[in-house]
Motif scaffolding. Structure first.
Motif, PDB file in Angstrom:
ATOM      1  N   ILE A  43       0.874  -1.174   0.000  1.00  0.00           N
ATOM      2  CA  ILE A  43       0.000   0.000   0.000  1.00  0.00           C
ATOM      3  C   ILE A  43       0.910   1.223   0.000  1.00  0.00           C
ATOM      4  O   ILE A  43       1.772   1.348   0.875  1.00  0.00           O
ATOM      5  CB  ILE A  43      -0.918   0.025   1.233  1.00  0.00           C
ATOM      6  N   ILE A  44       0.743   2.107  -0.987  1.00  0.00           N
ATOM      7  CA  ILE A  44       1.592   3.298  -1.080  1.00  0.00           C
ATOM      8  C   ILE A  44       0.762   4.501  -0.646  1.00  0.00           C
ATOM      9  O   ILE A  44      -0.216   4.861  -1.317  1.00  0.00           O
ATOM     10  CB  ILE A  44       2.121   3.483  -2.505  1.00  0.00           C
ATOM     11  N   HIS A  45       1.112   5.077   0.516  1.00  0.00           N
ATOM     12  CA  HIS A  45       0.368   6.218   1.060  1.00  0.00           C
ATOM     13  C   HIS A  45       1.086   7.475   0.595  1.00  0.00           C
ATOM     14  O   HIS A  45       2.141   7.816   1.104  1.00  0.00           O
ATOM     15  CB  HIS A  45       0.311   6.114   2.585  1.00  0.00           C
ATOM     16  N   THR A  46       0.493   8.146  -0.386  1.00  0.00           N
ATOM     17  CA  THR A  46       1.208   9.164  -1.157  1.00  0.00           C
ATOM     18  C   THR A  46       1.069  10.586  -0.647  1.00  0.00           C
ATOM     19  O   THR A  46       0.213  10.890   0.184  1.00  0.00           O
ATOM     20  CB  THR A  46       0.681   9.158  -2.607  1.00  0.00           C
ATOM     21  N   LEU A  73       2.467  -9.584  -6.451  1.00  0.00           N
ATOM     22  CA  LEU A  73       2.196  -8.505  -5.492  1.00  0.00           C
ATOM     23  C   LEU A  73       0.931  -7.740  -5.884  1.00  0.00           C
ATOM     24  O   LEU A  73       0.756  -7.386  -7.061  1.00  0.00           O
ATOM     25  CB  LEU A  73       3.383  -7.538  -5.474  1.00  0.00           C
ATOM     26  N   LEU A  74       0.057  -7.480  -4.913  1.00  0.00           N
ATOM     27  CA  LEU A  74      -1.101  -6.602  -5.139  1.00  0.00           C
ATOM     28  C   LEU A  74      -0.683  -5.200  -4.717  1.00  0.00           C
ATOM     29  O   LEU A  74      -0.018  -5.031  -3.682  1.00  0.00           O
ATOM     30  CB  LEU A  74      -2.290  -7.065  -4.298  1.00  0.00           C
ATOM     31  N   VAL A  75      -1.031  -4.199  -5.518  1.00  0.00           N
ATOM     32  CA  VAL A  75      -0.584  -2.828  -5.233  1.00  0.00           C
ATOM     33  C   VAL A  75      -1.783  -1.892  -5.085  1.00  0.00           C
ATOM     34  O   VAL A  75      -2.622  -1.805  -5.994  1.00  0.00           O
ATOM     35  CB  VAL A  75       0.344  -2.304  -6.346  1.00  0.00           C
ATOM     36  N   TYR A  76      -1.860  -1.220  -3.917  1.00  0.00           N
ATOM     37  CA  TYR A  76      -2.939  -0.255  -3.650  1.00  0.00           C
ATOM     38  C   TYR A  76      -2.321   1.111  -3.395  1.00  0.00           C
ATOM     39  O   TYR A  76      -1.220   1.201  -2.835  1.00  0.00           O
ATOM     40  CB  TYR A  76      -3.762  -0.703  -2.443  1.00  0.00           C
ATOM     41  N   VAL A  77      -3.042   2.174  -3.811  1.00  0.00           N
ATOM     42  CA  VAL A  77      -2.529   3.536  -3.625  1.00  0.00           C
ATOM     43  C   VAL A  77      -3.535   4.346  -2.817  1.00  0.00           C
ATOM     44  O   VAL A  77      -4.747   4.218  -3.024  1.00  0.00           O
ATOM     45  CB  VAL A  77      -2.255   4.231  -4.980  1.00  0.00           C
ATOM     46  N   SER A  78      -3.013   5.159  -1.882  1.00  0.00           N
ATOM     47  CA  SER A  78      -3.889   6.010  -1.063  1.00  0.00           C
ATOM     48  C   SER A  78      -3.205   7.359  -0.854  1.00  0.00           C
ATOM     49  O   SER A  78      -2.102   7.567  -1.351  1.00  0.00           O
ATOM     50  CB  SER A  78      -4.109   5.342   0.294  1.00  0.00           C
TER      51      SER A  78
END
Ligand code: SF4
Length: 434
Positions: A43-46, A73-78
């Motif tokens: 999870i990338i908290h941007t 890999l599953l990739v989520y962005v927030s």
């Protein structure tokens, strides 16, 4: 259960939010790892409040997507970039598995479990889950986010569009979280928000930071309570009184002024009487250590405006300054202003101000050399037969104000305070001895 790695970019407010997210991921049974290589989900908290931060967020997403190419890999962005780009995010990064806005971070575990996208971006906001927070580091100090969003509309800033209007947390929920943190061994609590001094107006009808600080100061395990991100026009006399009343409130305030010339403050849509407010603070609390931030190269800034700023800084109100070149964000009102200034000119003015400020800093430290003060040890590393110790004093915020450094034969306990004598200066670090 799946392993999750959370990558946090940007400001301390993002760090706190990510720690809340770790809390609910834990509750949902996910295993937390700090290695993407070891993770099933990233999870990338941007962050995206200025162009540079936006670029860093986009590059980080690209790098993680490269890992995804070789793994499952599953990739989520927030976070702020997700809120800013919304559906454009998918055009830019079609391979991500999901993304959420700033107001819906807590939905991520559900998204992962249900394998679906989230389309809810409005209203922008923030996230606090004070009950279950996983601290991302074990140093003796941490942040307390007291509110989300901002009620101001500085013309160069897009944060209100990413984080919404000001939302204070209740004093009760903040004191409960602070108590849990101090029971957990936290000695220094750093109060953060977009504008900490605006605290309480939305829920109590009055500025209530003084009341919150008075409650927090009663938590005796907290040795240092530090205030960052104050906003000039919401600094009240009641607030300044609290600094005299409680020993464990650090005699230090971070108060960004951004500029001092009325011409520039007016087009920044910031308080024109900023200079007077700083003078009032230093009159009421002469010993207080102030940090500020200023922007160079704002549209329309003249050489005269820069001279005015430097002459105000030369009055020596501030011990520390962060100088930032103006970043022209298309989404910001100021991007439409005439008189845009070339980057190299903004950079030149930044260097000029930093040089002037370093002379002021040196003269202030020269006055306190050989003083004895308590320092908080943050790291102690053995090198050859000596221990190199990194610590801070009450007048140094983590990562931005330099450190106290000690070299000695025996080790010191991280998280403990030691009385030391300040000996000499090296850049912004101060060498000391026990
Ligand atoms: S006070 Fe101004 S600069 Fe700070 S977050 Fe609010 S609008 Fe942005």
């Amino acid at each position: 259960m799946q392993k999750v790695a959370v990558i946090v970019l940007g400001c301390p407010k993002n760090i706190v939010e990510a720690e809340y997210l770790l809390g609910i991921l834990n509750d949902k049974g996910f295993k937390i790892t700090n290695s993407v290589a070891d993770a099933d989900i990233a999870i990338i908290h941007t962050c995206s409040f200025i162009k540079k931060a936006q670029k860093e967020s986009e590059n980080t997403i690209r790098n993680i997507l490269n890992v995804k190419k070789k793994t499952n890999l599953l990739v989520y962005v927030s976070g702020c970039l997700s809120q800013m780009l919304q559906d454009k995010m998918l055009k830019l990064f079609p391979d991500i598995d999901g993304f959420v806005g700033t107001g819906t971070l807590q939905k991520i575990p559900e998204l992962i479990l249900n394998k679906n996208f989230d389309k809810i971006f409005l209203p922008p906001g923030g996230f606090n889950n004070s009950k279950h927070r996983v601290l991302s580091s074990n140093i003796p100090s941490t942040y307390l986010k007291i509110a989300e969003g901002c009620q101001h509309r500085c013309s160069f800033c897009i944060i209100p569009s990413l984080r919404g209007n000001y939302e204070s947390r209740t004093i009760e929920s903040l004191v409960n979280e602070a108590k849990a943190l101090s029971d957990h061994g936290v000695k220094e609590l750093i109060l953060i928000a977009q504008d900490t001094t605006g605290y309480g107006k939305d829920i109590y009808g009055i500025f209530a930071l003084d009341k919150l600080l008075a409650k927090l100061a009663k938590l005796s395990n907290l040795k240092w309570i530090r205030l960052l991100y104050a906003y000039p026009s919401s600094v009240t006399s009641n607030l300044l009184d609290v600094f005299n009343e409680y020993k464990n409130i650090c005699n230090y305030i971070d108060i960004p002024i951004q500029h001092i010339s009325r011409n520039i403050l007016s087009s920044m849509k910031r308080p024109l009487n900023t200079g007077k407010i700083i003078e009032k603070i230093k009159t009421k609390l002469p010993e207080i250590v102030l940090r500020t931030s200023v922007i160079t190269g704002f549209p329309g800034e003249t050489k005269e405006d820069v001279r005015e700023l430097i002459s105000f800084l030369n009055k020596g109100f501030f011990q520390y300054i962060g100088v930032f070149e103006y970043s022209n964000q298309n989404e910001a009102e100021s991007s439409k202003l005439k008189g845009q200034i070339k980057n190299d000119i903004a950079k030149g003015r930044k260097i000029e101000i930093e040089k002037a400020q370093y002379e002021i800093f040196k003269s202030k430290i020269a006055k306190i050399l050989y003083d004895k003060i308590d320092v908080l040890v943050e790291s102690c590393v053995k090198e050859a037969d000596k221990y190199r110790i990194k610590a801070r004093s009450y007048f140094q915020s983590p990562e931005i104000d330099g450190n106290i450094t000690l070299t000695q034969d025996k080790s010191l306990q991280v998280g403990n305070f030691y009385n030391s004598t300040l000996m000499s200066l090296k850049g912004y670090d101060i060498n000391a001895k026990l």
